[in-house]
Design a protein around this motif. Structure first.
Motif, PDB file in Angstrom:
ATOM      1  N   ARG A   1       2.063  -5.636  -6.405  1.00  0.00           N
ATOM      2  CA  ARG A   1       1.559  -4.321  -5.970  1.00  0.00           C
ATOM      3  C   ARG A   1       2.628  -3.249  -6.133  1.00  0.00           C
ATOM      4  O   ARG A   1       2.355  -2.149  -6.604  1.00  0.00           O
ATOM      5  CB  ARG A   1       1.087  -4.391  -4.510  1.00  0.00           C
ATOM      6  CG  ARG A   1       0.613  -3.037  -3.956  1.00  0.00           C
ATOM      7  CD  ARG A   1      -0.294  -3.224  -2.753  1.00  0.00           C
ATOM      8  NE  ARG A   1       0.401  -3.730  -1.586  1.00  0.00           N
ATOM      9  CZ  ARG A   1       0.956  -2.946  -0.650  1.00  0.00           C
ATOM     10  NH1 ARG A   1       0.930  -1.633  -0.779  1.00  0.00           N
ATOM     11  NH2 ARG A   1       1.538  -3.490   0.404  1.00  0.00           N
ATOM     12  N   TYR A   2       3.876  -3.589  -5.760  1.00  0.00           N
ATOM     13  CA  TYR A   2       4.941  -2.602  -5.905  1.00  0.00           C
ATOM     14  C   TYR A   2       5.222  -2.297  -7.374  1.00  0.00           C
ATOM     15  O   TYR A   2       5.365  -1.133  -7.771  1.00  0.00           O
ATOM     16  CB  TYR A   2       6.225  -3.084  -5.223  1.00  0.00           C
ATOM     17  CG  TYR A   2       7.360  -2.108  -5.439  1.00  0.00           C
ATOM     18  CD1 TYR A   2       7.364  -0.877  -4.796  1.00  0.00           C
ATOM     19  CD2 TYR A   2       8.393  -2.398  -6.324  1.00  0.00           C
ATOM     20  CE1 TYR A   2       8.372   0.050  -5.019  1.00  0.00           C
ATOM     21  CE2 TYR A   2       9.410  -1.490  -6.553  1.00  0.00           C
ATOM     22  CZ  TYR A   2       9.393  -0.263  -5.898  1.00  0.00           C
ATOM     23  OH  TYR A   2      10.385   0.655  -6.136  1.00  0.00           O
TER      24      TYR A   2
ATOM     25  N   HIS B   1       4.557 -12.975  -6.367  1.00  0.00           N
ATOM     26  CA  HIS B   1       3.817 -12.686  -5.136  1.00  0.00           C
ATOM     27  C   HIS B   1       3.019 -11.397  -5.275  1.00  0.00           C
ATOM     28  O   HIS B   1       3.460 -10.432  -5.902  1.00  0.00           O
ATOM     29  CB  HIS B   1       4.795 -12.577  -3.958  1.00  0.00           C
ATOM     30  CG  HIS B   1       4.119 -12.665  -2.623  1.00  0.00           C
ATOM     31  ND1 HIS B   1       3.410 -11.617  -2.070  1.00  0.00           N
ATOM     32  CD2 HIS B   1       4.036 -13.690  -1.735  1.00  0.00           C
ATOM     33  CE1 HIS B   1       2.931 -11.985  -0.902  1.00  0.00           C
ATOM     34  NE2 HIS B   1       3.286 -13.239  -0.665  1.00  0.00           N
TER      35      HIS B   1
ATOM     36  N   TYR C   1       5.993  -6.814  -0.346  1.00  0.00           N
ATOM     37  CA  TYR C   1       6.012  -5.469  -0.937  1.00  0.00           C
ATOM     38  C   TYR C   1       7.248  -4.698  -0.478  1.00  0.00           C
ATOM     39  O   TYR C   1       7.955  -4.081  -1.283  1.00  0.00           O
ATOM     40  CB  TYR C   1       4.744  -4.729  -0.537  1.00  0.00           C
ATOM     41  CG  TYR C   1       4.720  -3.266  -0.919  1.00  0.00           C
ATOM     42  CD1 TYR C   1       4.189  -2.847  -2.139  1.00  0.00           C
ATOM     43  CD2 TYR C   1       5.217  -2.294  -0.051  1.00  0.00           C
ATOM     44  CE1 TYR C   1       4.164  -1.505  -2.485  1.00  0.00           C
ATOM     45  CE2 TYR C   1       5.202  -0.952  -0.380  1.00  0.00           C
ATOM     46  CZ  TYR C   1       4.678  -0.551  -1.607  1.00  0.00           C
ATOM     47  OH  TYR C   1       4.665   0.781  -1.942  1.00  0.00           O
TER      48      TYR C   1
ATOM     49  N   TYR D   1       6.785   0.009   7.647  1.00  0.00           N
ATOM     50  CA  TYR D   1       6.342  -1.366   7.879  1.00  0.00           C
ATOM     51  C   TYR D   1       7.279  -1.964   8.917  1.00  0.00           C
ATOM     52  O   TYR D   1       8.507  -1.817   8.814  1.00  0.00           O
ATOM     53  CB  TYR D   1       6.380  -2.169   6.583  1.00  0.00           C
ATOM     54  CG  TYR D   1       6.183  -3.655   6.789  1.00  0.00           C
ATOM     55  CD1 TYR D   1       4.934  -4.167   7.111  1.00  0.00           C
ATOM     56  CD2 TYR D   1       7.257  -4.542   6.696  1.00  0.00           C
ATOM     57  CE1 TYR D   1       4.740  -5.525   7.310  1.00  0.00           C
ATOM     58  CE2 TYR D   1       7.074  -5.902   6.895  1.00  0.00           C
ATOM     59  CZ  TYR D   1       5.825  -6.388   7.206  1.00  0.00           C
ATOM     60  OH  TYR D   1       5.645  -7.735   7.415  1.00  0.00           O
TER      61      TYR D   1
ATOM     62  N   GLY E   1       2.478  -9.080  -3.206  1.00  0.00           N
ATOM     63  CA  GLY E   1       3.158  -7.904  -2.673  1.00  0.00           C
ATOM     64  C   GLY E   1       4.117  -7.309  -3.687  1.00  0.00           C
ATOM     65  O   GLY E   1       4.208  -6.078  -3.835  1.00  0.00           O
ATOM     66  N   THR E   2       4.841  -8.169  -4.406  1.00  0.00           N
ATOM     67  CA  THR E   2       5.740  -7.706  -5.456  1.00  0.00           C
ATOM     68  C   THR E   2       4.943  -7.086  -6.596  1.00  0.00           C
ATOM     69  O   THR E   2       5.325  -6.047  -7.145  1.00  0.00           O
ATOM     70  CB  THR E   2       6.588  -8.886  -5.981  1.00  0.00           C
ATOM     71  OG1 THR E   2       7.373  -9.411  -4.904  1.00  0.00           O
ATOM     72  CG2 THR E   2       7.508  -8.436  -7.109  1.00  0.00           C
TER      73      THR E   2
ATOM     74  N   ASP F   1       3.380 -12.764   4.158  1.00  0.00           N
ATOM     75  CA  ASP F   1       2.663 -11.512   4.352  1.00  0.00           C
ATOM     76  C   ASP F   1       2.864 -10.572   3.160  1.00  0.00           C
ATOM     77  O   ASP F   1       3.993 -10.306   2.741  1.00  0.00           O
ATOM     78  CB  ASP F   1       3.150 -10.843   5.634  1.00  0.00           C
ATOM     79  CG  ASP F   1       2.423  -9.548   5.912  1.00  0.00           C
ATOM     80  OD1 ASP F   1       1.186  -9.541   5.906  1.00  0.00           O
ATOM     81  OD2 ASP F   1       3.112  -8.534   6.137  1.00  0.00           O
ATOM     82  N   GLU F   2       1.771 -10.078   2.602  1.00  0.00           N
ATOM     83  CA  GLU F   2       1.854  -9.211   1.418  1.00  0.00           C
ATOM     84  C   GLU F   2       2.679  -7.960   1.685  1.00  0.00           C
ATOM     85  O   GLU F   2       3.468  -7.517   0.838  1.00  0.00           O
ATOM     86  CB  GLU F   2       0.453  -8.808   0.952  1.00  0.00           C
ATOM     87  CG  GLU F   2       0.474  -7.894  -0.272  1.00  0.00           C
ATOM     88  CD  GLU F   2      -0.899  -7.374  -0.656  1.00  0.00           C
ATOM     89  OE1 GLU F   2      -0.965  -6.430  -1.466  1.00  0.00           O
ATOM     90  OE2 GLU F   2      -1.901  -7.910  -0.140  1.00  0.00           O
ATOM     91  N   ALA F   3       2.514  -7.371   2.870  1.00  0.00           N
ATOM     92  CA  ALA F   3       3.261  -6.149   3.187  1.00  0.00           C
ATOM     93  C   ALA F   3       4.756  -6.418   3.247  1.00  0.00           C
ATOM     94  O   ALA F   3       5.567  -5.569   2.855  1.00  0.00           O
ATOM     95  CB  ALA F   3       2.767  -5.571   4.515  1.00  0.00           C
TER      96      ALA F   3
END
Length: 399
Positions: free
Chosen positions: A330-331, A325, A285, A33, A327-328, A280-282
């Motif tokens: 998702r991880y 969040h 993450y 990323y 992104g967090t 940003d989600e990425a």
């Protein structure tokens, strides 16, 4: 029954050992990323543990992820919030859960500011707090604070701290607001350092301070030193009254910080790394993945950094009322540290935050339409805010 901090309630399906073992996986093996060129993180002032600990892991993240990390101290909670949500010159903010509640619900001056939804990126620390006096003071217990005419330091830089001192302290002691107004002399302090030093410098008899902040080590070493007043965990009635004013606090014994505070009954105030919901989600993450996988490398950089482990974060998630969040999330799902139950409460937290944001924006829109100037001392404006937010459930630690 004695009040204690809640213990970790990891699902039986989660293996913490396995989660930590995952942390040894090289970041180089993860999806790439492109990090932003500059990562600016706002924290409380230079004498705070948040500033020191963020400066501990910041250079490591810079070296490993390639983003230039800049840690910006900002003692004013309002200004740090403005920089994060309005000016957008901060990407992350180290902020207490108590302050986040005030920001989202528009309490005090926050009612006049642009409402912006926020999300938790990672757990920073669980800062221990209680009331402190000079070492030679004749105040030895919370009950001693019932004496008339005492000078109480009141930091003007943080609304939750003001509320804790002005409302929470007398409530814990069993005083009415009217009794408090005649009983205490509140001494204004413009910064956290000034707030805590006031007891050594003789400007106040008692102050509300965190045992882990660097200024407390300075005060502990001063002539006469300092002494901490225990907020007796057996005083259930006192705590119930206190939590009406500080609903994000978690009662428990102090286990970190200067030696004079350890073992004293107090409370934990969770500090979090938070960002606007549209981060940003990425990026969220990637940060969450790094905070977890790099923990063994940065945990020794500052004592508070040991509170950034996945285990501590997971324990916090069992009582957090604030949305995490995506992104967090998702991880955490990828490594098996997020459950269906977490999805449920997190969605409820998102909906609750959205309700507050929508109601506050509606209040600002109505005030603008009617030509009423937003101001926390403007009764006409605050009446509009109250009309739009009436009946909304406030944020409170899930104990």
């Amino acid at each position: 029954m004695r009040i204690t901090s809640p213990k970790s309630r990891l699902s039986a399906s989660l293996s913490l050992a396995g989660l930590l073992a995952f942390g040894s996986t090289s970041l180089a093996n993860a999806d790439t990323y492109d990090m932003p060129h500059l990562l600016v993180i706002g924290t409380p002032g230079t004498s705070s543990g948040s500033f020191a600990s963020t400066n501990g892991w910041g250079p490591m993240l810079q070296q490993e992820l390639g983003s230039n990390v800049r840690v910006v101290p900002e003692d004013s909670e309002i200004q740090r919030h403005r920089r994060l949500t309005e000016r957008r010159d901060l990407l992350l903010s180290s902020v207490s859960a108590a302050e986040l509640r005030f920001q989202i619900q528009g309490i005090g001056h926050y009612a006049t500011m642009m409402p912006v939804p926020q999300r938790v990126i990672w757990h920073h620390n669980d800062t221990p707090w209680t009331f402190v006096v000079a070492g030679d003071s004749d105040l030895h217990s919370m009950d001693d604070l019932k004496r008339s005419g005492l000078r109480v330091a009141q930091g003007q830089f943080s609304i939750p701290m003001m509320t804790t001192v002005r409302d929470g302290l007398p409530a814990f002691l069993g005083m009415t607001p009217e009794e408090s107004a005649t009983h205490f002399n509140f001494i204004a302090a413009s910064s956290y350092v000034e707030n805590c030093r006031s007891v050594i410098e003789g400007r106040a008899d008692v102050a509300y301070c965190a045992s882990v902040s660097s200024v407390m080590a300075e005060l502990e070493g001063a002539p006469g030193g300092i002494r901490w007043l225990a907020m007796d965990l057996d005083d259930e009635a006192g705590w119930q009254r206190f939590l009406e004013h500080s609903p994000m606090a978690v009662p428990g014994p102090i286990t970190m910080g200067v030696a004079s505070a350890r073992g004293v009954d107090g409370l934990a105030s969770n500090f979090l790394y938070a960002a606007p919901a549209d981060l940003d989600e990425a990026l969220a993450y990637t940060l969450a993945r790094w905070f977890h996988q790099a923990f063994d490398r940065y945990k020794g950089s500052h004592p508070l950094s040991t509170r950034m482990s996945l285990e501590v974060f997971r324990d916090y998630l069992d009582r957090s009322p604030l949305p995490i969040h995506e992104g967090t999330v998702r991880y955490l799902k990828e490594i098996g540290a997020w459950t269906e139950e977490d999805d449920r409460w997190n969605q409820e937290a998102i909906e609750k935050m959205d309700s507050w944001i929508s109601a506050r924006q509606a209040a600002l829109d109505e005030a603008k339409e009617k030509g009423i100037q937003p101001g926390r001392n403007n009764q006409a404006f605050m009446a509009i805010v109250e009309k739009h937010t009436h009946g909304l459930e406030g944020f409170r630690t899930r104990l």
